[in-house]
Scaffold this motif. Structure first.
Motif, PDB file in Angstrom:
ATOM      1  N   MET A  95      -5.690   9.629  -2.302  1.00  0.00           N
ATOM      2  CA  MET A  95      -4.604   9.721  -1.335  1.00  0.00           C
ATOM      3  C   MET A  95      -3.293   9.483  -2.065  1.00  0.00           C
ATOM      4  O   MET A  95      -3.234   8.698  -3.014  1.00  0.00           O
ATOM      5  CB  MET A  95      -4.767   8.691  -0.207  1.00  0.00           C
ATOM      6  N   ALA A  96      -2.250  10.162  -1.624  1.00  0.00           N
ATOM      7  CA  ALA A  96      -0.924   9.980  -2.229  1.00  0.00           C
ATOM      8  C   ALA A  96       0.115  10.253  -1.158  1.00  0.00           C
ATOM      9  O   ALA A  96      -0.191  10.761  -0.060  1.00  0.00           O
ATOM     10  CB  ALA A  96      -0.732  10.904  -3.425  1.00  0.00           C
ATOM     11  N   LYS A  97       1.378   9.937  -1.491  1.00  0.00           N
ATOM     12  CA  LYS A  97       2.442  10.078  -0.518  1.00  0.00           C
ATOM     13  C   LYS A  97       3.736  10.442  -1.231  1.00  0.00           C
ATOM     14  O   LYS A  97       3.987   9.994  -2.350  1.00  0.00           O
ATOM     15  CB  LYS A  97       2.621   8.756   0.266  1.00  0.00           C
TER      16      LYS A  97
ATOM     17  N   ARG B  72       1.269   6.997  -6.628  1.00  0.00           N
ATOM     18  CA  ARG B  72       0.221   7.982  -6.887  1.00  0.00           C
ATOM     19  C   ARG B  72       0.763   9.407  -6.826  1.00  0.00           C
ATOM     20  O   ARG B  72       0.286  10.296  -7.538  1.00  0.00           O
ATOM     21  CB  ARG B  72      -0.915   7.815  -5.876  1.00  0.00           C
TER      22      ARG B  72
ATOM     23  N   LEU C 112       0.851   4.364  -2.733  1.00  0.00           N
ATOM     24  CA  LEU C 112       0.675   5.775  -2.412  1.00  0.00           C
ATOM     25  C   LEU C 112       1.817   6.617  -2.965  1.00  0.00           C
ATOM     26  O   LEU C 112       1.599   7.744  -3.438  1.00  0.00           O
ATOM     27  CB  LEU C 112       0.564   5.960  -0.901  1.00  0.00           C
TER      28      LEU C 112
ATOM     29  N   LYS D 244       0.836  -1.206   0.000  1.00  0.00           N
ATOM     30  CA  LYS D 244       0.000   0.000   0.000  1.00  0.00           C
ATOM     31  C   LYS D 244       0.865   1.249   0.000  1.00  0.00           C
ATOM     32  O   LYS D 244       0.546   2.244  -0.668  1.00  0.00           O
ATOM     33  CB  LYS D 244      -0.924  -0.005   1.217  1.00  0.00           C
ATOM     34  N   ASP D 245       1.959   1.206   0.711  1.00  0.00           N
ATOM     35  CA  ASP D 245       2.887   2.326   0.739  1.00  0.00           C
ATOM     36  C   ASP D 245       3.468   2.571  -0.653  1.00  0.00           C
ATOM     37  O   ASP D 245       3.588   3.725  -1.096  1.00  0.00           O
ATOM     38  CB  ASP D 245       4.009   2.042   1.740  1.00  0.00           C
TER      39      ASP D 245
END
Length: 297
Positions: free
Chosen positions: A293-295, A259, A256, A252-253
């Motif tokens: 959501m993004a990171k 993204r 993100l 999942k990280d």
């Protein structure tokens, strides 16, 4: 060029709406069929539909469309499918950009335009299920008309067989029209969807075209229809294959962070984003492509 192309405009606009309806129905059916996994106990996702408008300088009718967005589904974390038909006159900046990039110096004397198309971006719940983008459009001015668009796959965790399938379907639909289309449009996508400041592509590519006008509107319209028709058979089987793959927090990280890369491209380089904002179209519809959501690291 003086033809108003009214019949052709109506046919193109109607086709983009038909394609939109088919995609929306297919995506909602995918939501209904997702009966396992961590989101299976929540209601199947449904699109929220709202009308969009384009703001004109003088307050006159400038067209609009439909924005359809699904959030928090079983399969799709966020997916938008927009259609629009807008028209009016281009502002000075847009006139100059079109004159420079398209070679249409007459835009200053007659800056009328008409544009219609469909734009889609899907961000998935499962990190193993790739995000995807597709758009097709027709653009008309008194000086020229053309088609554009394409489709590209954006996995954060890449599977070679998924990439191969996606490209094979694109190639098949291109080859129905001209055997030279797919290799040229694949190379164009590789160039267009490249992020210079990161030194990498945003995904695994697909096809991209712009300024497509062979002089035969009917043939070119048939081709852009097949670009749209290729989308579901290229994307849905990949989604069905990956939507139940177990994932970890690390996966999942990774999603993100990828993204964030996608958001950078759309905000800095994407022509459609720039054109939509510069010509006064609904900002929410233009920015629909951004992930929920993004990171960044």
């Amino acid at each position: 060029m003086t033809e108003d192309f009214q019949s052709e405009k109506q046919r193109a606009s109607a086709w983009f709406r038909t394609l939109r309806d088919e995609i929306v129905a297919t995506f909602e059916a995918l939501e209904d069929s997702q009966t396992t996994g961590p989101f299976a106990d929540q209601p199947a996702g449904r699109f929220e539909v709202s009308e969009t408008t384009r703001a004109s300088d003088d307050g006159s009718d400038a067209g609009g469309g439909l924005m359809s967005v699904m959030r928090g589904g079983r399969v799709f974390e966020k997916v938008g499918v927009n259609v629009s038909t807008v028209y009016g006159t281009l502002g000075e900046r847009a006139q100059a950009a079109m004159a420079a990039r398209k070679g249409l110096p007459g835009m200053k004397d007659d800056p009328r335009f008409w544009a219609s198309g469909i734009s889609l971006v899907a961000h998935m719940q499962n990190p193993h299920s790739p995000a995807v983008h597709m758009n097709t459009r027709m653009f008309w001015t008194p000086h020229a008309w053309w088609f554009g668009g394409g489709s590209d796959l954006n996995p954060c965790i890449e599977y070679a067989e998924d990439t191969a399938h996606f490209h094979a379907v694109q190639k098949d639909h291109c080859d129905r029209h001209d055997a030279t289309y797919y290799p040229r449009l694949k190379a164009w996508a590789d160039e267009y969807f490249f992020i210079p400041h990161r030194g990498r592509a945003r995904g695994v590519g697909g096809i991209f075209l712009d300024d497509h006008n062979t002089g035969d509107w009917q043939a070119d319209f048939g081709f852009i229809q097949d670009v749209g028709r290729a989308f579901l058979p290229a994307f849905v089987p990949v989604t069905e294959k990956r939507r139940n793959t177990p994932w970890t927090e690390a996966d999942k990280d990774t999603q993100l962070i990828h993204r964030g890369l996608y958001a950078e491209y759309n905000l800095v380089y994407d022509r459609g984003t720039k054109f939509g904002l510069e010509t006064g179209h609904d900002a929410n519809a233009v920015l629909m492509s951004l992930p929920p959501m993004a990171k960044w690291v």
